[in-house]
Design a protein around this motif. Sequence first.
Motif, PDB file in Angstrom:
ATOM      1  N   SER A  28       0.855  -1.179   0.000  1.00 33.89           N
ATOM      2  CA  SER A  28       0.000   0.000   0.000  1.00 33.89           C
ATOM      3  C   SER A  28       0.890   1.228   0.000  1.00 33.89           C
ATOM      4  CB  SER A  28      -0.903   0.002   1.234  1.00 33.89           C
ATOM      5  OG  SER A  28      -1.642   1.196   1.291  1.00 33.89           O
ATOM      6  N   LYS A  29       0.470   2.258  -0.737  1.00 36.43           N
ATOM      7  CA  LYS A  29       1.265   3.494  -0.775  1.00 36.43           C
ATOM      8  C   LYS A  29       1.187   4.229   0.553  1.00 36.43           C
ATOM      9  CE  LYS A  29       1.087   4.136  -5.696  1.00 36.43           C
ATOM     10  NZ  LYS A  29       0.737   4.968  -6.830  1.00 36.43           N
ATOM     11  N   ASP A  30       0.090   4.035   1.265  1.00 38.89           N
ATOM     12  CA  ASP A  30      -0.026   4.641   2.590  1.00 38.89           C
ATOM     13  C   ASP A  30       0.916   3.923   3.533  1.00 38.89           C
ATOM     14  OD1 ASP A  30      -2.085   6.173   1.549  1.00 38.89           O
ATOM     15  OD2 ASP A  30      -3.629   4.748   2.193  1.00 38.89           O
ATOM     16  N   LYS A  31       1.733   4.678   4.219  1.00 38.55           N
ATOM     17  CA  LYS A  31       2.660   4.070   5.166  1.00 38.55           C
ATOM     18  C   LYS A  31       1.907   3.782   6.446  1.00 38.55           C
ATOM     19  CE  LYS A  31       6.957   5.494   3.404  1.00 38.55           C
ATOM     20  NZ  LYS A  31       8.320   5.300   3.661  1.00 38.55           N
ATOM     21  N   LYS A  32       1.852   2.526   6.777  1.00 36.95           N
ATOM     22  CA  LYS A  32       1.197   2.125   8.016  1.00 36.95           C
ATOM     23  C   LYS A  32       2.258   1.880   9.065  1.00 36.95           C
ATOM     24  CE  LYS A  32      -2.799   0.173   5.770  1.00 36.95           C
ATOM     25  NZ  LYS A  32      -3.622  -0.967   5.546  1.00 36.95           N
TER      26      LYS A  32
END
Length: 138
Positions: A28-32
């Motif tokens: 995912s491009k969102d950094k979790k």
Amino acid sequence: MQICNFFFEIEIRLFKAEAITWTSLEFSKDKKITQKVNVSGFADVKSERPSYPSSKTKVDWDKLEAEVKKEEKEEKLDGDAALNKLFRDIYQGGDEDMRRAMMKSFVESSGTVLSTNWKDVGSRKLEGTPPDGMEIKK
């Protein structure tokens, strides 16, 4: 027409570079934020082989093969099945010349002659001899 389906199972085991817990296995491009796992007391985690629960039972293939061979020997056949088993056993137990003679005699005679003597069959062409009242068709 017969269709054969083959299914393969591949298991790949990889070690993480850092002992962390991932929130998802997909990118995912969102950094979790990943959660660090406390590995104190586990100095050499990579040397241990992980054990996973499995619903599969272990099969002793050698034992299974021996059982199948024993059942085949004890099997009582009659009619064409018994005759085919007899010819199969002769073919499997024979040397290369015997196998060659059986194949050549059977093919050249259209299935009416079966010889195991290569010295006799190897030097000549066999003609089929049908049973009385029948004729050979090519």
